[in-house]
Write a protein that holds these residues in place. Structure first.
Motif, PDB file in Angstrom:
ATOM      1  N   LEU A 281       0.907  -1.237   0.022  1.00  0.00           N
ATOM      2  CA  LEU A 281      -0.051   0.004   0.140  1.00  0.00           C
ATOM      3  C   LEU A 281       0.909   1.134   0.012  1.00  0.00           C
ATOM      4  CD1 LEU A 281      -2.862   1.137   0.201  1.00  0.00           C
ATOM      5  CD2 LEU A 281      -2.700   1.074   2.821  1.00  0.00           C
ATOM      6  N   GLU A 282       1.925   1.362   0.814  1.00  0.00           N
ATOM      7  CA  GLU A 282       2.998   2.379   0.659  1.00  0.00           C
ATOM      8  C   GLU A 282       3.263   2.716  -0.652  1.00  0.00           C
ATOM      9  OE1 GLU A 282       5.782   2.274   3.585  1.00  0.00           O
ATOM     10  OE2 GLU A 282       4.448   1.833   5.361  1.00  0.00           O
ATOM     11  N   ARG A 283       3.693   1.638  -1.374  1.00  0.00           N
ATOM     12  CA  ARG A 283       4.404   1.635  -2.805  1.00  0.00           C
ATOM     13  C   ARG A 283       3.219   2.369  -3.605  1.00  0.00           C
ATOM     14  NH1 ARG A 283       7.903  -2.405  -4.715  1.00  0.00           N
ATOM     15  NH2 ARG A 283       6.760  -3.757  -3.427  1.00  0.00           N
ATOM     16  N   ALA A 284       2.233   1.822  -3.542  1.00  0.00           N
ATOM     17  CA  ALA A 284       1.145   2.009  -4.137  1.00  0.00           C
ATOM     18  C   ALA A 284       0.729   3.629  -4.168  1.00  0.00           C
ATOM     19  CB  ALA A 284      -0.135   1.298  -4.140  1.00  0.00           C
ATOM     20  N   LEU A 285       0.702   3.944  -3.094  1.00  0.00           N
ATOM     21  CA  LEU A 285       0.334   5.489  -2.656  1.00  0.00           C
ATOM     22  C   LEU A 285       1.303   6.421  -3.028  1.00  0.00           C
ATOM     23  CD1 LEU A 285      -1.245   5.006   0.873  1.00  0.00           C
ATOM     24  CD2 LEU A 285      -2.343   5.481  -1.135  1.00  0.00           C
ATOM     25  N   ALA A 286       2.588   6.178  -2.750  1.00  0.00           N
ATOM     26  CA  ALA A 286       3.690   6.862  -3.507  1.00  0.00           C
ATOM     27  C   ALA A 286       3.533   7.035  -4.904  1.00  0.00           C
ATOM     28  CB  ALA A 286       4.827   6.219  -2.911  1.00  0.00           C
ATOM     29  N   PRO A 306      -8.180  -1.402   6.729  1.00  0.00           N
ATOM     30  CA  PRO A 306      -8.024  -1.371   8.073  1.00  0.00           C
ATOM     31  C   PRO A 306      -6.559  -1.796   8.585  1.00  0.00           C
ATOM     32  CG  PRO A 306      -9.808  -2.551   7.513  1.00  0.00           C
ATOM     33  CD  PRO A 306      -9.188  -2.143   6.027  1.00  0.00           C
ATOM     34  N   GLN A 307      -6.300  -1.029   9.500  1.00  0.00           N
ATOM     35  CA  GLN A 307      -4.682  -1.269  10.138  1.00  0.00           C
ATOM     36  C   GLN A 307      -4.552  -2.767  10.500  1.00  0.00           C
ATOM     37  OE1 GLN A 307      -2.564   1.213  10.202  1.00  0.00           O
ATOM     38  NE2 GLN A 307      -0.948  -0.333  10.598  1.00  0.00           N
ATOM     39  N   ALA A 308      -5.660  -3.572  11.000  1.00  0.00           N
ATOM     40  CA  ALA A 308      -5.378  -4.799  11.380  1.00  0.00           C
ATOM     41  C   ALA A 308      -5.230  -5.797  10.023  1.00  0.00           C
ATOM     42  CB  ALA A 308      -6.877  -5.235  12.131  1.00  0.00           C
ATOM     43  N   LEU A 309      -5.442  -5.313   9.043  1.00  0.00           N
ATOM     44  CA  LEU A 309      -5.286  -6.144   7.809  1.00  0.00           C
ATOM     45  C   LEU A 309      -4.053  -5.881   6.902  1.00  0.00           C
ATOM     46  CD1 LEU A 309      -8.950  -6.125   6.115  1.00  0.00           C
ATOM     47  CD2 LEU A 309      -7.935  -7.767   7.542  1.00  0.00           C
ATOM     48  N   ILE A 342      -8.751   1.837  -3.142  1.00  0.00           N
ATOM     49  CA  ILE A 342      -8.122   0.970  -2.685  1.00  0.00           C
ATOM     50  C   ILE A 342      -8.734   0.455  -1.314  1.00  0.00           C
ATOM     51  CG2 ILE A 342      -5.810  -0.077  -2.027  1.00  0.00           C
ATOM     52  CD1 ILE A 342      -4.538   2.023  -3.533  1.00  0.00           C
ATOM     53  N   ARG A 343      -9.191  -0.809  -1.264  1.00  0.00           N
ATOM     54  CA  ARG A 343     -10.053  -1.359  -0.134  1.00  0.00           C
ATOM     55  C   ARG A 343      -9.587  -2.741   0.175  1.00  0.00           C
ATOM     56  NH1 ARG A 343     -16.104   0.391  -2.419  1.00  0.00           N
ATOM     57  NH2 ARG A 343     -15.710   2.747  -2.211  1.00  0.00           N
ATOM     58  N   ALA A 344      -9.863  -3.065   1.394  1.00  0.00           N
ATOM     59  CA  ALA A 344      -9.529  -4.316   2.084  1.00  0.00           C
ATOM     60  C   ALA A 344     -10.474  -4.996   2.858  1.00  0.00           C
ATOM     61  CB  ALA A 344      -8.167  -4.465   2.376  1.00  0.00           C
ATOM     62  N   ARG A 345     -10.919  -5.973   2.911  1.00  0.00           N
ATOM     63  CA  ARG A 345     -11.818  -6.532   4.029  1.00  0.00           C
ATOM     64  C   ARG A 345     -11.726  -8.107   4.171  1.00  0.00           C
ATOM     65  NH1 ARG A 345     -13.851  -6.432  -0.938  1.00  0.00           N
ATOM     66  NH2 ARG A 345     -15.148  -8.332  -1.814  1.00  0.00           N
ATOM     67  N   PRO A 346     -12.119  -8.444   5.510  1.00  0.00           N
ATOM     68  CA  PRO A 346     -12.031  -9.823   5.585  1.00  0.00           C
ATOM     69  C   PRO A 346     -12.870 -10.565   4.432  1.00  0.00           C
ATOM     70  CG  PRO A 346     -12.319  -8.656   7.749  1.00  0.00           C
ATOM     71  CD  PRO A 346     -12.580  -7.691   6.677  1.00  0.00           C
ATOM     72  N   ASP A 347     -12.761 -11.930   4.392  1.00  0.00           N
ATOM     73  CA  ASP A 347     -13.624 -12.368   3.177  1.00  0.00           C
ATOM     74  C   ASP A 347     -13.486 -13.992   3.656  1.00  0.00           C
ATOM     75  OD1 ASP A 347     -13.557 -13.753   0.357  1.00  0.00           O
ATOM     76  OD2 ASP A 347     -15.337 -12.280   0.734  1.00  0.00           O
ATOM     77  N   ASP A 348     -14.360 -14.219   4.361  1.00  0.00           N
ATOM     78  CA  ASP A 348     -14.383 -15.954   4.519  1.00  0.00           C
ATOM     79  C   ASP A 348     -13.554 -16.496   4.764  1.00  0.00           C
ATOM     80  OD1 ASP A 348     -15.836 -18.345   4.825  1.00  0.00           O
ATOM     81  OD2 ASP A 348     -15.901 -18.864   2.630  1.00  0.00           O
ATOM     82  N   GLY A 349     -12.420 -16.371   6.017  1.00  0.00           N
ATOM     83  CA  GLY A 349     -11.247 -16.821   6.347  1.00  0.00           C
ATOM     84  C   GLY A 349     -10.044 -16.156   5.500  1.00  0.00           C
ATOM     85  N   GLY A 350     -10.248 -15.337   4.669  1.00  0.00           N
ATOM     86  CA  GLY A 350      -9.101 -14.627   3.752  1.00  0.00           C
ATOM     87  C   GLY A 350      -9.442 -13.315   3.874  1.00  0.00           C
TER      88      GLY A 350
END
Length: 418
Positions: A281-286, A306-309, A342-350
Motif C-alpha cells: 500500500l505504501e508503494r502504491a500510494l507513493a 484497516p490497520q489490522a489487515l 483501494i479497499r481491503a476487507r475480511p472475506d470468509d477466512g481470507g
C-alpha cells in the motif's frame, strides 16, 4: 540341500503310502489280485513319476526364486505389503495390478470391504507333453490358482495382505505341487505395486519440478520488473520535477520525495518475493501521489484498508499492478480523470483487496494486452495452489473493480516483511 531332500522325502512318503493302499486294495480283489506284476509296475511307475515331478518342481522354484526354502517351495504364498497411500488409493492400485496379471479371470472387487478376489489360470509351463495325463502330480491338480487381497487402513497408508494358493484344499499339498506358479503370482503383484508406486512418485516429482520451474520463471519476471522501473514513468516524473523546480519548488520537492519512497519499495529483494499489504500500500500510494502532482485535480484517491489487515501477506508488486492498470487503462484516457479506490476487507477466512476506478471500463481501445492481469493470476496459482484468486468485474456506474482474495494465514513458502 537339506530342504530339497526333505521335500522329496515328504512327497515321496505321502505318495508311497497312497500307492501301498492302492496296491493292497488291488491284491484283495478276487482272481485279479493274484497277478502281482501289474501292481508292482504301477507302484514303481507312479513313484518314478512322482520323484521326477518333485525334482522338476525344485528346479523351477530355484530358477524363479534363486533359492530353495520353505517359503519358496510352499504351494501357498502370503505377502504383507505396506503401500504409502490412503487405503482407497491403495485398493485401486492393487485392484489394477491384479487385473493385469496374466491369466486373471473372474476378478471380483469390493471397494467397501477393500477386498479383491480372482482366479488365475495355471499356465502350461511345458506345453502339452504326451505323458502329462500319466503324471500323478497332475491327476488331481486344479486348472486354476486363486488369489485374495485385503487392504487394511493404517493411518495415511494401506497394508495389503496378499494370499496366492491352489484352488484345492490344504491337505492336497502333501501330494501336489504348483511348479512355483503361486510364488510367481505373488512376486508379480508385489512388483506391479512397486512399479505403480514408483510411477506415481515420479509423476509427483515431475509435477512438482514443473511447478517449481514455472514459479521460478514467474518470479524471475517479477524481479526483472522490480529492477526495471517503467522508463516512461521515471522519465516523466523526473521531467515534471525539473519543471516544477522553477515554478513551484515545494511541489517539486514533494514529487521527488514520493519518487524516492516508490523506488525504495520497488527495488528487488533477493531474499523474499513476498511482502505485506501494508508495504504494498505504501508503494502504491507513493506512485499515486506522484501522479496526483502530475494530473492535479484529474486524480482522486480513496483508501480504506484497516490497520489490522495491513500485516496480511501479499506477493510483491501485485497491488501495484492493479493500481497501474486502473490508471493506464481507466483514468489516463479519460479527459476528466477520475477516482481510484483501494479497499481491503475480511472475506470468509481470507482477505479481499480491491482496486477500483470510475474510468473507461471494459473499452477495447484502452483495455491493453491483459498481460499484467494474466501474470497476477499465474502468480496466485503458483503461490497459493488454488486457495487465492483474482476477479475483475465492471464497476458501477463506470470503470473496473479488480479484487485479489488471499488466505489470511501466511503461506508456508513465503513470509511477509515490513
Amino acid at each position: 540341500m537339506f530342504k530339497s531332500v526333505f521335500f522329496i522325502l515328504r512327497i515321496g512318503i505321502a505318495w508311497g503310502i497312497a500307492t501301498m493302499l492302492v496296491v493292497a486294495l488291488y491284491s484283495g480283489l478276487p482272481l485279479i489280485g493274484q497277478f502281482q506284476a501289474p501292481a508292482i509296475l504301477f507302484a514303481f511307475g507312479t513313484m518314478g513319476l512322482v520323484i521326477a515331478g518333485a525334482f522338476s518342481h525344485l528346479h523351477r522354484v530355484r530358477l524363479i526364486a534363486g533359492r530353495v526354502a520353505d517359503e519358496t517351495l510352499d504351494n501357498r504364498q502370503k505377502r504383507v505389503i505396506e503401500i504409502p497411500l490412503e487405503a482407497g488409493e491403495a485398493f485401486d492400485l492393487v485392484d489394477a495390478a491384479i487385473r493385469e496379471l496374466p491369466g486373471a479371470e473372474g476378478v471380483r472387487s469390493a471397494r467397501d470391504s477393500l477386498q479383491v478376489r480372482a482366479k488365475i489360470a495355471r499356465p502350461h509351463l511345458y506345453g502339452e507333453p504326451p505323458l502329462q495325463r500319466w503324471n500323478p502330480l497332475l491327476w488331481f491338480a486344479p486348472d486354476h490358482n486363486q488369489l485374495q487381497a485385503t487392504v487394511t487402513p493404517a493411518g495415511d497408508s494401506g497394508r495389503v495382505t496378499l494370499i496366492c494358493e491352489p484352488e484345492s484344499p490344504a491337505w492336497s499339498d502333501w501330494f501336489l505341487v504348483d511348479d512355483g506358479t503361486n510364488f510367481e503370482n505373488a512376486e508379480a503383484i508385489a512388483r506391479a505395486i512397486t512399479r505403480r508406486i514408483g510411477e506415481r512418485r515420479r509423476g509427483e516429482r515431475a509435477s512438482a519440478a514443473q511447478t517449481a520451474t514455472e514459479k521460478e520463471l514467474t518470479e524471475a519476471k517479477l524481479h526483472l520488473l522490480h529492477a526495471q522501473v517503467e522508463p516512461h514513468f521515471l522519465y516523466n516524473t523526473l521531467a515534471s520535477a525539473q519543471l516544477l523546480t522553477r515554478s513551484d519548488p515545494a511541489r517539486a520537492e514533494a514529487m521527488l520525495g514520493h519518487l524516492i519512497q516508490y523506488l525504495r519499495r520497488s527495488l528487488p529483494d533477493a531474499k523474499d518475493d513476498m511482502s505485506t499489504l501494508g508495504v504494498e500500500l505504501e508503494r502504491a500510494l507513493a506512485y499515486l501521489e506522484i501522479l496526483k502532482i502530475r494530473m492535479g485535480d484529474r486524480l482522486a484517491v480513496q483508501v480504506d484498508v484497516p490497520q489490522a489487515l495491513r500485516a496480511t501477506t501479499l506477493p510483491a508488486m501485485m497491488l501495484q499492478t492493479l493500481v497501474e492498470n486502473a490508471i493506464k487503462h481507466g483514468l489516463e484516457p479519460r479527459t476528466g480523470g477520475g477516482t481510484v479506490w483501494i479497499r481491503a476487507r475480511p472475506d470468509d477466512g481470507g482477505v479481499a483487496v480491491t482496486v477500483a476506478d470510475d474510468g473507461e471500463g471494459f473499452n477495447s481501445k484502452t483495455s491493453g494486452t491483459g498481460i499484467g492481469l494474466k501474470n497476477v493470476r499465474e502468480r496466485l496459482r503458483l503461490r497459493y495452489a488454488g486457495s487465492a484468486n483474482l476477479s475483475v468485474i465492471a464497476n458501477f456506474p463506470s470503470g473496473v473493480a479488480a479484487t485479489i482474495t488471499v488466505p489470511a494465514a501466511v503461506p508456508s513458502n513465503g513470509a511477509g516483511h515490513e
